[in-house]
Design an enzyme around this catalytic site. Structure first.
Site, PDB file in Angstrom:
ATOM      1  CG  HIS A  13      -1.878  -1.061   1.333  1.00  0.00           C
ATOM      2  ND1 HIS A  13      -3.229  -0.842   1.378  1.00  0.00           N
ATOM      3  CD2 HIS A  13      -1.723  -2.384   1.357  1.00  0.00           C
ATOM      4  CE1 HIS A  13      -3.862  -1.993   1.428  1.00  0.00           C
ATOM      5  NE2 HIS A  13      -2.968  -2.947   1.417  1.00  0.00           N
ATOM      6  CG  HIS A  55      -6.815  -1.664   5.855  1.00  0.00           C
ATOM      7  ND1 HIS A  55      -5.724  -1.350   5.072  1.00  0.00           N
ATOM      8  CD2 HIS A  55      -7.613  -2.455   5.098  1.00  0.00           C
ATOM      9  CE1 HIS A  55      -5.862  -1.934   3.881  1.00  0.00           C
ATOM     10  NE2 HIS A  55      -6.985  -2.616   3.873  1.00  0.00           N
ATOM     11  CD  GLU A  69     -11.390 -14.235   7.513  1.00  0.00           C
ATOM     12  OE1 GLU A  69     -10.784 -14.783   6.569  1.00  0.00           O
ATOM     13  OE2 GLU A  69     -11.255 -13.027   7.781  1.00  0.00           O
ATOM     14  NE  ARG A  92      -9.767   0.187   1.166  1.00  0.00           N
ATOM     15  CZ  ARG A  92     -10.053  -0.493   0.064  1.00  0.00           C
ATOM     16  NH1 ARG A  92      -9.292  -1.513  -0.290  1.00  0.00           N
ATOM     17  NH2 ARG A  92     -11.083  -0.174  -0.694  1.00  0.00           N
TER      18      ARG A  92
HETATM   19  I1  8IG Z   1      -6.009 -10.102   0.412  1.00  0.00           I
HETATM   20  O1  8IG Z   1      -8.716 -14.412   3.434  1.00  0.00           O
HETATM   21  C1  8IG Z   1      -7.118 -10.851   1.857  1.00  0.00           C
HETATM   22  N1  8IG Z   1      -7.645 -10.075   2.793  1.00  0.00           N
HETATM   23  N2  8IG Z   1     -10.326 -11.312   6.385  1.00  0.00           N
HETATM   24  N3  8IG Z   1      -9.508 -12.877   4.895  1.00  0.00           N
HETATM   25  C2  8IG Z   1      -9.613 -11.593   5.313  1.00  0.00           C
HETATM   26  N4  8IG Z   1      -9.019 -10.582   4.687  1.00  0.00           N
HETATM   27  C3  8IG Z   1      -8.311 -10.885   3.591  1.00  0.00           C
HETATM   28  C4  8IG Z   1      -8.166 -12.168   3.101  1.00  0.00           C
HETATM   29  C5  8IG Z   1      -8.800 -13.238   3.789  1.00  0.00           C
HETATM   30  N5  8IG Z   1      -7.400 -12.133   2.011  1.00  0.00           N
END
Ligand code: 8IG
Length: 281
Positions: free
Chosen positions: A81, A103, A202, A101
């Site tokens: 970024h 976050h 996740e 951006r």
């Molecule tokens: I690039 O698999 C990216 N950003 N939460 N999960 C989440 N954010 C992400 C992922 C992902 N891949």
């Protein structure tokens, strides 16, 4: 001569920023106009993870600078970024391109994550294109695939809207712009994007939960920005680049390196897609 008053002005700016994000966005738009010589812009694009390498396909910028040259923009912290902005002529449109951006997981609150969107609105943009890199929940998606956002699940438990602003988000991702995207690239699929706060990915159990909830794609951006864009009266187009299969769907671990590599590999296609969309807005 303006230098003598600068410290005072910047102190005032800080207290205004905290209390009125729209005033901060107007200041950023004023500075943008001064730096670019363009009184207004027509459309804005946020280039998210995996999209930054596609920026050159939009054409040579008439102006490029650091977003931190604009009031209210904090320096982004993530590799890939770059935290720069461009003013680019695409067809008959003047386009503000944001490379990277802010976050939510940076911990600054919601307002800084939607400051670019509000700045674009204050600069006159009527269209907001939000791109991101994401994980695919839907098993039929593949890394490197671009997907149109049809809708989202905002699972941040946050909103950029303050007070009794009951913003209608029924057709947040404008049907007209989605139809345009499909016309340009008939193979484009539409999916439901889930925004989680992050910054961790996740667990496999969470991915199963998100699938049961109707999510197709998961990431850490975009939904809050889309809401802020709608609040500001803009039309929104959302585009995800699948950079990885979500956790547990393949057994492979997730790495940020994948995001950057997928972005570079896909830049020619994603750049062409964006350029065509912008030309035909
Ligand atoms: I690039 O698999 C990216 N950003 N939460 N999960 C989440 N954010 C992400 C992922 C992902 N891949």
């Amino acid at each position: 001569m303006t230098h003598a008053s600068a410290p005072d002005a910047s102190l005032r700016a800080h207290s205004d920023d905290a209390s009125d994000p729209f005033a901060s966005a107007r200041r950023a738009a004023g500075r943008l106009a001064a730096l670019t010589g363009a009184a207004t812009h027509d459309a804005a694009v946020v280039m998210g993870s995996g999209w930054v390498p596609a920026a050159d396909a939009l054409g040579a910028p008439d102006h490029e600078g650091d977003v931190t040259d604009l009031p209210g923009f904090p320096a982004p912290a993530v590799a890939g970024h770059s935290g720069r902005f461009r003013s680019v002529r695409v067809g008959d449109k003047r386009v503000l391109v944001l490379l990277g951006r802010t976050h939510l997981y940076e911990g600054r609150g919601v307002a800084p994550t939607v400051h670019a969107v509000r700045t674009a609105a204050a600069a006159g943009c009527s269209t907001m294109v939000l791109t991101n890199g994401c994980g695919a929940i839907a098993p039929e998606y593949r890394p490197g695939q671009a997907v149109l956002l049809r809708d989202h699940l905002n699972l941040t438990c946050a909103s950029p809207v303050r007070g009794a602003g009951f913003v209608d988000v029924t057709d947040l991702y404008t049907p007209r712009l989605r139809a345009l995207g499909r016309e340009i690239e008939p193979s484009l699929r539409e999916g439901v994007y889930v925004q989680l706060p992050g910054p961790h990915y996740e667990t496999p159990a969470e991915v199963r939960m998100l699938r049961a909830m109707g999510g197709d794609l998961v990431g850490m951006s975009t939904a809050l920005e889309a809401i802020a864009a709608r609040e500001a009266g803009m039309e929104v187009l959302g585009l995800s680049l699948v950079t990885n299969m979500a956790a547990g769907t393949t057994g492979a671990p997730l790495e940020h390196r994948e995001v950057l590599e997928t972005g570079r590999d896909s830049a020619a296609r994603t750049g062409e897609l964006l350029a065509h969309v912008l030309r035909r807005l």
